[in-house]
Scaffold this active site. Structure first.
Site, PDB file in Angstrom:
ATOM      1  CG  ASP A 193      -9.305   5.177   1.847  1.00 25.18           C
ATOM      2  OD1 ASP A 193      -8.860   5.713   2.884  1.00 25.18           O
ATOM      3  OD2 ASP A 193      -8.579   4.614   1.011  1.00 25.18           O
ATOM      4  CE  LYS A 209      -1.812   6.967  -3.401  1.00 25.20           C
ATOM      5  NZ  LYS A 209      -2.308   6.015  -2.391  1.00 25.20           N
ATOM      6  CD  GLU A 266      -5.293   3.588  -2.467  1.00 28.92           C
ATOM      7  OE1 GLU A 266      -6.203   4.322  -2.049  1.00 28.92           O
ATOM      8  OE2 GLU A 266      -4.148   3.997  -2.724  1.00 28.92           O
ATOM      9  CG  ASP A 303      -1.708   1.243   1.421  1.00 26.30           C
ATOM     10  OD1 ASP A 303      -1.656   2.127   0.540  1.00 26.30           O
ATOM     11  OD2 ASP A 303      -2.397   1.364   2.448  1.00 26.30           O
TER      12      ASP A 303
END
Ligand code: AMP
Length: 625
Positions: A218, A93, A193, A23
């Site tokens: 999330d 990211k 994800e 992850d």
């Protein structure tokens, strides 16, 4: 329409090597594996103690470059966030596959230098006199994770499944693959994800289970998204996704800090000056927030002052944030054409979903209890490990779909490989991308199709080549040539090329070449890992040169038109900066080229703006606004 029929080799995976699940998060990253004995996914921790109490699975996604060029990642790097912000990179990211234009509105969020000369180019980060792409930055994190996993498992780790947000586009996924490659990892699959979260809960791991609709909520430290998935026969479809890449637990911390400041009658501006105190307050606020997930009130002393907050107050403070996430849930459902009651299962992902108010609100919205038994920080990595296990062929119940063994793409400026269909894509598969011309009046375009994992086409395998001709005369950059790749269920690739403005398309048959042996495919993959660093450097150099050449061209054109509006000094400075840039293009140092590009931009920016303003003023003369 040009068509090429090529038989693409389809791949099988070796089973003996360990494949990890990663992850790669905005705030934290972690690695998980399928435990060979318990057959349960497991997050790797620093110290693999049986109690596992003091060990941590999370590695902060932070990179610190010290003055001597040493790189540290994780907790060590975190320490420099406040003391040395210009050398400490966080949230890389968020920059993946982005141009400056994409992030401009949030530029102040980043405490380090992001190059902003050309809003349309992919962003680069400057640390001292070095320039890093987000791909390189992410590769440092992945390399650290790889080393850590090797240390814990006491075995080499070369293969991985990496997760990305469902909303990541093609370029962002490709960037993530490249980062893996650069870190010495063979990235077998990039998975979403929310898909990983479902796999971690065992959803979709059997081919015979009933179809389901899942919502994955999330909420991490800095980002929020919700995805709606349909799972049928082991195939995951993202029906919709919505969110906010600048919303998360950090906002809750900020809300607490602001509350304390209001209580103490201190203005925010005063605080910003005292950055150390602001940082201590922020840490205290995060501590308070976490404490309130299991308790009714929080209190501590900081520099002799008491900081206090109770749960009811905290919940009031974060209600607007929670409401924003619910707004996204409504939108995601609407986009999927569904109602809350249509959702079979709701999964909670991300550290901030530990907040009881969040669980309660989400559960009330969907009208059912949420799944929260797995650690919300680990669930995505755990799911990646499940996917890795499936790829390794250990999960017999799972249907393995046919995949492409090697990436397929075309040659672009400077001999670079531009991948349209990445390796390990499911078959059938289709992809298309638009390209344009480089020269004014260009009437033809040569399209060369390659197969392989290397960055320069010369190192890949050429499959075919054809010309698209008859493009009507247009200035460079105006034609839109769409290249389409389609692999059918039999692994046959069809390539099409069409200029969209004029509609010209070409019908050229190319002799097909046949697939490779398994050994040749394996060798090509090995080569791509061994040469990743050289390839990246070659790509970066080619890109810097192309950028430099383009800047020289535009500057020249600008001077031809506007020389009379510039001072003698400006002309001299420009000529000299151009000369230096020209010279740097003949060398092989991409950082040097980048510096010279920066330098020329510095010189030309003031007068370019002035000339633009004058042109506007001229055009506006006599007109009332
Ligand atoms: P992630 O990006 O998924 O790692 O999420 C990290 C976020 O979760 C940070 O904002 C943390 O402060 C937050 N977090 C971690 N533990 C808790 C907790 N017990 N209660 C509330 N928030 C938490």
């Amino acid at each position: 329409m040009a068509k090429i029929g090529i038989n693409i080799a389809t791949g099988s995976l070796q089973q003996d090597e360990i494949i990890v699940g990663i992850d790669l998060g905005t705030t934290n990253s972690l690695v998980a594996i399928m435990h060979p004995d318990t057959r349960q996914p497991l997050a790797l921790k620093d110290v693999m103690s049986t109690t596992g109490t003091s060990s941590r699975s999370l590695v902060p996604s932070v990179i610190y470059f010290d003055e001597s060029g040493q790189v540290v990642v994780g907790d060590e790097a975190m320490k420099h966030l406040v003391t040395d912000p210009s050398r400490t990179i966080f949230s890389a990211k968020r920059l993946m596959g982005k141009s400056y234009k994409d992030i401009r509105d949030h530029a102040s969020y980043y405490a380090y230098k992001i190059i902003d000369d050309d809003a349309d180019r992919l962003v680069k980060v400057q640390v001292g006199d070095r320039f890093y792409s987000p791909v390189e930055l992410s590769s440092f994190i992945l390399k650290e994770l790889k080393l850590r996993a090797e240390h814990i498992l006491k075995t080499p780790v070369n293969k991985a499944v990496i997760t990305v947000p469902a909303y990541f586009n093609d370029a962002q996924r490709q960037a993530t693959r490249d980062a893996g490659k650069l870190a010495g990892l063979d990235v077998l699959r990039i998975i979403n994800e929310p898909t990983a979260a479902s796999l971690a809960y065992g959803i979709g791991t059997k081919t015979n289970e009933e179809d389901q609709i899942i919502a994955v909520y999330d909420l991490g430290g800095g980002t929020f998204d919700v995805s709606v998935l349909r799972i049928a026969g082991g195939v995951f479809d993202v029906l919709s996704t919505h969110g906010d890449t600048y919303l998360g637990g950090d906002d809750a911390d900020r809300a607490i800090v602001d509350y304390w400041l209001r209580q103490a009658g201190v203005s925010k501006d005063d605080m910003e000056v005292q950055s150390n105190l602001a940082q201590s307050l922020r840490l205290a606020a995060e501590q308070a927030k976490k404490h309130l997930s299991g308790n009714d009130s929080f209190s501590m002393t900081l520099n002799g002052d008491t900081l206090q907050i109770d749960r009811a107050t905290f919940e009031q403070l974060i209600t607007p944030l929670v409401e924003r996430t619910m707004q996204s849930c409504r939108q995601a459902l609407k986009d999927a054409g569904l109602k809350p009651a249509d959702i079979d299962t709701v999964l909670m992902v991300g550290g901030s979903t530990r907040i009881p108010l969040i669980k309660k609100t989400v559960s009330a919205f969907f009208g059912k209890p949420v799944h929260d038994t797995l650690d919300p920080d680990e669930v995505v990595a755990l799911g990646a490990a499940v996917q890795a296990d499936i790829l390794a062929g250990n999960n017999r119940e799972m249907l393995l779909l046919d995949i492409t063994a090697l990436s397929l793409g075309i040659e672009t400026a400077g001999g670079l490989m531009d991948v349209l269909i990445p390796r390990n894509s499911k078959i059938p598969s289709r992809a298309s991308r638009q390209y344009t011309t480089q020269i004014d009046g260009q009437s033809g375009m040569r399209i060369s199709v390659y197969q392989g994992e290397r960055d320069l086409v010369k190192d890949n395998r050429k499959l075919a080549e054809f010309n698209l001709t008859g493009i009507p005369g247009m200035p460079a950059g105006l034609p839109k040539v769409e290249i389409g790749f389609m692999i059918n269920a039999d692994g046959i690739l069809t390539v099409t090329a069409k200029e969209l403005r004029s509609g010209v398309e070409q019908q050229i048959e190319v002799q097909p070449q046949y697939g490779l042996t398994d050994e040749q495919v394996e060798q090509m993959l090995m080569d791509s890992i061994t040469h990743a660093r050289d390839d990246m450097s070659a790509r970066a150099l080619t890109e810097a040169r192309t950028e430099g050449e383009q800047l020289l061209k535009t500057t020249e054109r600008f001077l031809q038109k506007n020389a009379d509006m510039l001072t003698q000094e400006e002309l001299l400075q420009t000529a000299s900066a151009m000369q230096v840039l020209q010279l740097s293009l003949t060398m092989t140092d991409k950082d040097l080229i980048q510096q010279k590009i920066e330098a020329l931009n510095e010189v030309s920016r003031p007068y370019a703006e002035r000339v633009m303003d004058e042109a506007v003023a001229h055009a506006m003369k006599g007109k009332t606004i």
